[in-house]
Write a protein that holds these residues in place. Sequence first.
Motif, mmCIF file in Angstrom:
data_model
loop_
_atom_site.group_PDB
_atom_site.id
_atom_site.type_symbol
_atom_site.label_atom_id
_atom_site.label_comp_id
_atom_site.label_asym_id
_atom_site.label_seq_id
_atom_site.Cartn_x
_atom_site.Cartn_y
_atom_site.Cartn_z
ATOM 1 N N THR A 19 0.837 -1.204 0.000
ATOM 2 C CA THR A 19 0.000 0.000 0.000
ATOM 3 C C THR A 19 0.879 1.266 0.000
ATOM 4 O O THR A 19 2.059 1.203 0.361
ATOM 5 C CB THR A 19 -0.874 0.057 1.275
ATOM 6 O OG1 THR A 19 0.005 0.138 2.407
ATOM 7 C CG2 THR A 19 -1.756 -1.170 1.416
ATOM 8 N N PRO A 20 0.280 2.412 -0.381
ATOM 9 C CA PRO A 20 1.006 3.689 -0.271
ATOM 10 C C PRO A 20 1.474 3.952 1.164
ATOM 11 O O PRO A 20 2.582 4.439 1.374
ATOM 12 C CB PRO A 20 -0.032 4.733 -0.704
ATOM 13 C CG PRO A 20 -0.983 4.004 -1.572
ATOM 14 C CD PRO A 20 -1.040 2.594 -1.037
ATOM 15 N N GLU A 21 0.628 3.628 2.119
ATOM 16 C CA GLU A 21 0.995 3.812 3.530
ATOM 17 C C GLU A 21 2.280 3.048 3.878
ATOM 18 O O GLU A 21 3.192 3.600 4.504
ATOM 19 C CB GLU A 21 -0.162 3.322 4.421
ATOM 20 C CG GLU A 21 0.112 3.329 5.911
ATOM 21 C CD GLU A 21 0.156 4.723 6.534
ATOM 22 O OE1 GLU A 21 -0.366 5.681 5.936
ATOM 23 O OE2 GLU A 21 0.736 4.858 7.618
ATOM 24 N N ARG A 45 5.158 4.750 2.238
ATOM 25 C CA ARG A 45 5.580 5.950 2.970
ATOM 26 C C ARG A 45 6.436 5.571 4.184
ATOM 27 O O ARG A 45 7.451 6.223 4.467
ATOM 28 C CB ARG A 45 4.353 6.738 3.425
ATOM 29 C CG ARG A 45 4.646 8.140 3.896
ATOM 30 C CD ARG A 45 4.963 9.071 2.749
ATOM 31 N NE ARG A 45 5.093 10.457 3.186
ATOM 32 C CZ ARG A 45 5.314 11.472 2.395
ATOM 33 N NH1 ARG A 45 5.468 11.293 1.086
ATOM 34 N NH2 ARG A 45 5.443 12.689 2.856
#
Lengths: 75, 75, 75, 75, 75, 75
Positions: free
Chosen positions: D13-15, D18
């Motif tokens: 995921t993007p999370e 990050r």
Amino acid sequence: MPFLPQETLITATPEEGRALAMKMARFSIKAIQPDESVRDELRPAYANNADSLTEAAHVVAIEFATVAAANNYWR
Amino acid sequence: MPFLPQETLITATPEEGRALAMKMARFSIKAIQPDESVRDELRPAYANNADSLTEAAHVVAIEFATVAAANNYWR
Amino acid sequence: MPFLPQETLITATPEEGRALAMKMARFSIKAIQPDESVRDELRPAYANNADSLTEAAHVVAIEFATVAAANNYWR
Amino acid sequence: MPFLPQETLITATPEEGRALAMKMARFSIKAIQPDESVRDELRPAYANNADSLTEAAHVVAIEFATVAAANNYWR
Amino acid sequence: MPFLPQETLITATPEEGRALAMKMARFSIKAIQPDESVRDELRPAYANNADSLTEAAHVVAIEFATVAAANNYWR
Amino acid sequence: MPFLPQETLITATPEEGRALAMKMARFSIKAIQPDESVRDELRPAYANNADSLTEAAHVVAIEFATVAAANNYWR
């Protein structure tokens, strides 16, 4: 606390993408300095210094480049 | 206040794209420091400091890279 | 005053592309500080400071990345 | 000590992407200054300085651009 | 004086590409401060300051990104 | 002295790519300041300054972006 304000880089419009880029930069700051009272103390000096503002705008520009590419520039 | 001066990254010409990049940088500053009187106070010192000007040009260059890619470089 | 020195990012050669990148950076500075006498006053300190020169070269490098991509690297 | 927190740039995921970007920046710092006690000493001044925080967020933004591209922006 | 050390961004090897990136940064400095005696005066302070060296390496990294892309990463 | 630690940007893993990015940044510093004794003198101040460390991590991030793209992100 999450590192990103939403679970996708995809937004409906450039305006929403820009808002996301701004939040991404703020979430980074929060992750590095989680103490809200410290951030609040730092804000006045920072928001009243032209070079600090320019550097913040610089980070937003870089985050936005990623968001814009993710959205294929909303073409 | 919106975060972007227009609802698309697409412009008719590189010149308009450059104008957009400049406005994007300014809108970031306004979003971070919304008080116009503070921004007006900061401007003289900033506009009379070579390093501040260079850093502002730096941000414009990054915003323009995104706008230019969005427009497929107006090829 | 225009924001770009020419109406296209396309140049015949990398050398011309580099010249364009340099002018793009200068046009940004002029747009932010339009008063030529102020820019002339700032120049000596800036041109005699190694870090200021490096930062100016930094901006040129970023502008050139965009110009080079626009020209498909003159391949 | 490894230079990266995991053996791939791919995340679910993007999370998670990050989080990886943040760790990448921290691992760089550790590689350059491996002495934990020194890093601990430096942290308070750094975490209480707005410009230092902005610059750290800047590095995270650059690392994330790479991670996001690696993941084709999780599209 | 030319703005680029050669008339193409294409090089035979990454090593030559890196050398080109370094020269590109130096040519920018020369274009902005053409007086060799001034550059020679500035060099000692700059070459003996860690932050100045890091910032110079920063510019080389950006120039090299362009050269590497131009050469399709010598793949 | 070569400008790059190896004759290709291709690495087997992201970890090796990250190590290459770190060496690339160091080789730049060595090319600009070839005197090892000067670099050794500069190191303590630099390695004990949070902003210097962040800026070094910044350069590594940019070098890594290039190495990662060269390796198609090891996908």
